[in-house]
Design a protein around this motif. Structure first.
Motif, PDB file in Angstrom:
ATOM      1  N   VAL A   1       0.840  -1.256   0.062  1.00 44.26           N
ATOM      2  CA  VAL A   1      -0.041   0.031   0.041  1.00 44.26           C
ATOM      3  C   VAL A   1       0.837   1.370  -0.085  1.00 44.26           C
ATOM      4  O   VAL A   1       0.554   2.194  -0.610  1.00 44.26           O
ATOM      5  CB  VAL A   1      -0.872  -0.185   1.044  1.00 44.26           C
ATOM      6  CG1 VAL A   1      -1.924   1.081   1.174  1.00 44.26           C
ATOM      7  CG2 VAL A   1      -1.818  -1.492   1.395  1.00 44.26           C
ATOM      8  N   GLY A   2       2.031   1.050   0.552  1.00 39.28           N
ATOM      9  CA  GLY A   2       2.963   2.288   0.566  1.00 39.28           C
ATOM     10  C   GLY A   2       2.486   3.456   1.307  1.00 39.28           C
ATOM     11  O   GLY A   2       1.699   3.255   2.467  1.00 39.28           O
ATOM     12  N   ASP A   3       2.781   4.489   0.826  1.00 37.80           N
ATOM     13  CA  ASP A   3       2.598   5.964   1.648  1.00 37.80           C
ATOM     14  C   ASP A   3       1.095   6.419   1.458  1.00 37.80           C
ATOM     15  O   ASP A   3       0.830   7.432   1.981  1.00 37.80           O
ATOM     16  CB  ASP A   3       3.597   6.997   1.302  1.00 37.80           C
ATOM     17  CG  ASP A   3       3.788   7.285   0.109  1.00 37.80           C
ATOM     18  OD1 ASP A   3       2.681   7.074  -0.704  1.00 37.80           O
ATOM     19  OD2 ASP A   3       4.661   8.165  -0.263  1.00 37.80           O
ATOM     20  N   ARG A   4       0.233   5.549   0.827  1.00 34.39           N
ATOM     21  CA  ARG A   4      -1.049   6.076   0.735  1.00 34.39           C
ATOM     22  C   ARG A   4      -1.621   6.114   2.296  1.00 34.39           C
ATOM     23  O   ARG A   4      -2.739   6.937   2.354  1.00 34.39           O
ATOM     24  CB  ARG A   4      -1.984   4.969  -0.130  1.00 34.39           C
ATOM     25  CG  ARG A   4      -3.323   4.788   0.039  1.00 34.39           C
ATOM     26  CD  ARG A   4      -3.928   6.355  -0.495  1.00 34.39           C
ATOM     27  NE  ARG A   4      -5.360   6.210  -0.359  1.00 34.39           N
ATOM     28  CZ  ARG A   4      -5.931   6.416   0.776  1.00 34.39           C
ATOM     29  NH1 ARG A   4      -5.446   6.911   1.980  1.00 34.39           N
ATOM     30  NH2 ARG A   4      -7.441   6.350   1.116  1.00 34.39           N
ATOM     31  N   LEU A   5      -1.204   5.217   3.195  1.00 32.52           N
ATOM     32  CA  LEU A   5      -1.729   5.131   4.352  1.00 32.52           C
ATOM     33  C   LEU A   5      -0.479   5.476   5.479  1.00 32.52           C
ATOM     34  O   LEU A   5       0.553   5.273   5.229  1.00 32.52           O
ATOM     35  CB  LEU A   5      -2.263   3.695   4.865  1.00 32.52           C
ATOM     36  CG  LEU A   5      -3.490   3.557   4.145  1.00 32.52           C
ATOM     37  CD1 LEU A   5      -3.839   1.918   4.420  1.00 32.52           C
ATOM     38  CD2 LEU A   5      -4.634   4.438   4.251  1.00 32.52           C
ATOM     39  N   VAL A   6      -0.816   5.881   6.588  1.00 32.76           N
ATOM     40  CA  VAL A   6       0.200   5.893   7.579  1.00 32.76           C
ATOM     41  C   VAL A   6       0.018   4.722   8.723  1.00 32.76           C
ATOM     42  O   VAL A   6      -1.342   4.318   8.783  1.00 32.76           O
ATOM     43  CB  VAL A   6      -0.217   7.221   8.656  1.00 32.76           C
ATOM     44  CG1 VAL A   6      -1.241   7.407   9.201  1.00 32.76           C
ATOM     45  CG2 VAL A   6       1.028   7.435   9.525  1.00 32.76           C
ATOM     46  N   TYR A   7       1.089   4.369   9.024  1.00 33.69           N
ATOM     47  CA  TYR A   7       0.833   2.924   9.930  1.00 33.69           C
ATOM     48  C   TYR A   7       1.369   3.130  11.307  1.00 33.69           C
ATOM     49  O   TYR A   7       2.317   3.938  11.737  1.00 33.69           O
ATOM     50  CB  TYR A   7       1.960   1.807   9.273  1.00 33.69           C
ATOM     51  CG  TYR A   7       1.505   1.724   7.893  1.00 33.69           C
ATOM     52  CD1 TYR A   7       0.600   0.870   7.472  1.00 33.69           C
ATOM     53  CD2 TYR A   7       2.207   2.622   6.795  1.00 33.69           C
ATOM     54  CE1 TYR A   7       0.352   0.816   6.113  1.00 33.69           C
ATOM     55  CE2 TYR A   7       1.863   2.226   5.347  1.00 33.69           C
ATOM     56  CZ  TYR A   7       0.773   1.463   5.223  1.00 33.69           C
ATOM     57  OH  TYR A   7       0.704   1.506   3.590  1.00 33.69           O
ATOM     58  N   VAL A   8       0.496   2.600  12.230  1.00 33.00           N
ATOM     59  CA  VAL A   8       0.763   2.608  13.720  1.00 33.00           C
ATOM     60  C   VAL A   8       0.908   1.423  14.309  1.00 33.00           C
ATOM     61  O   VAL A   8       0.077   0.258  14.056  1.00 33.00           O
ATOM     62  CB  VAL A   8      -0.430   3.506  14.412  1.00 33.00           C
ATOM     63  CG1 VAL A   8      -0.297   3.524  15.720  1.00 33.00           C
ATOM     64  CG2 VAL A   8      -0.416   5.002  13.681  1.00 33.00           C
ATOM     65  N   GLY A   9       1.823   1.330  15.106  1.00 32.03           N
ATOM     66  CA  GLY A   9       1.922  -0.107  16.079  1.00 32.03           C
ATOM     67  C   GLY A   9       0.939   0.024  17.148  1.00 32.03           C
ATOM     68  O   GLY A   9       0.856   0.987  17.747  1.00 32.03           O
TER      69      GLY A   9
END
Length: 305
Positions: free
Chosen positions: A185-193
């Motif tokens: 998906v790449g930088d289309r989304l932001v990812y959170v642990g």
């Protein structure tokens, strides 16, 4: 909503995220004044966003009326200093109702929880999330956890279908799956642990480009939480190792003694430092006196670290 989409993405994607417990009084009712004081204390520290009525905040134990009041108090108290993210989920209809309440209360987004109980196919999960996303104009972060875990292809489908989907929070701890999602998906989304006690996964998260995580222990050892995050981002491996060995591993060992302690121990910790939020609601239970003593020892260790 006080923040633009880009501002929310920036805040959620790079900085320590705080997830306050929800305050209940001695009768188990929502305690507005105590909660307001907690939030004022939270935002006086170095955090980038506040997630209210989330997992640590017992979203699953709140009525819609309580939820609406909690989000309203949070938006008023934070006062535009930081983005406020609320929660939604359980079913399509209920999730839409919670999303509407959050939007009307002025939240900057919602964390979309898994559907209730039933096992789900991938296309069903995408439809569940899409319909809730479509019901609101505010930002949505999908919580990949429990019976609601999306594979990489499904996350891509959801991102393509929902412009207001801005992020994915990992609650599974499957680094192979998360890495596939990030790469697909790449930088289309932001990812959170977002696994319980996410600090224990922090180095693994960072290695695949997930720069931030939710810190539940911030509720009772905020200075330690901030110190650990700074050390992690600055590449101070010695400090990360020491805090992990001396605090987080013993804490996780204590947490794993009983189901639900990922929330119950946090409320006990808040009580230990003199900022009680009351007891957890059933089906959760509070720790024993012996476990409280062990947690008190860890709080003292945190102060030394």
């Amino acid at each position: 909503m006080n923040f633009s989409r880009d501002a929310v993405i920036q805040a959620v994607g790079d900085g320590l995220l705080s997830f306050p417990v929800t305050d209940f009084d001695e009768q188990g009712r929502f305690d507005r004044d105590s909660y307001r004081q907690r939030l004022e204390w939270f935002v006086s520290h170095e955090v980038s966003a506040v997630f209210v009525a989330g997992g640590t905040g017992e979203f699953f134990n709140l009525t819609l009326d309580e939820f609406r009041e909690i989000v309203t108090v949070a938006v008023e108290t934070v006062g535009g200093k930081l983005p406020v993210i609320a929660s939604a989920g359980l079913s399509v209809g209920v999730g839409q109702a919670y999303a509407k309440a959050a939007e009307e209360a002025g939240a900057d987004g919602i964390l979309l929880m898994p559907p209730y109980l039933t096992e789900c196919p991938q296309d069903g999960l995408v439809e569940y999330a899409r319909r809730i996303c479509d019901s609101t104009s505010i930002n949505v972060i999908y919580y990949n956890r429990g019976n609601g875990v999306l594979e990489a292809e499904a996350v891509q489908q959801l991102a393509d279908a929902c412009p207001n989907l801005i992020g994915l929070k990992d609650g599974k701890g499957d680094m192979q799956l998360l890495n596939k999602i990030v790469k697909t998906v790449g930088d289309r989304l932001v990812y959170v642990g977002g696994v319980p006690t996410a600090e224990i996964f922090a180095e693994a998260y960072l290695s695949i480009g997930v720069n931030t995580y939710s810190s539940a222990v911030f509720n009772f050892v905020p200075e330690l939480a901030v110190t650990f995050y700074r050390a992690l981002r600055n590449g101070d491996s010695a400090t990360v190792k020491q805090i992990t060995n001396d605090f987080f591993i013993p804490f996780v060992n204590l947490r794993d003694r009983r189901k639900g302690y990922a929330v119950s121990l946090i409320k006990e910790g808040a009580s230990i430092i003199g900022r009680s939020a009351g007891r957890v609601r059933a089906p959760l239970v509070m720790p024993t006196e012996e476990e409280r003593k062990q947690l008190e020892d860890l709080v003292r260790i945190a102060g030394q670290l």
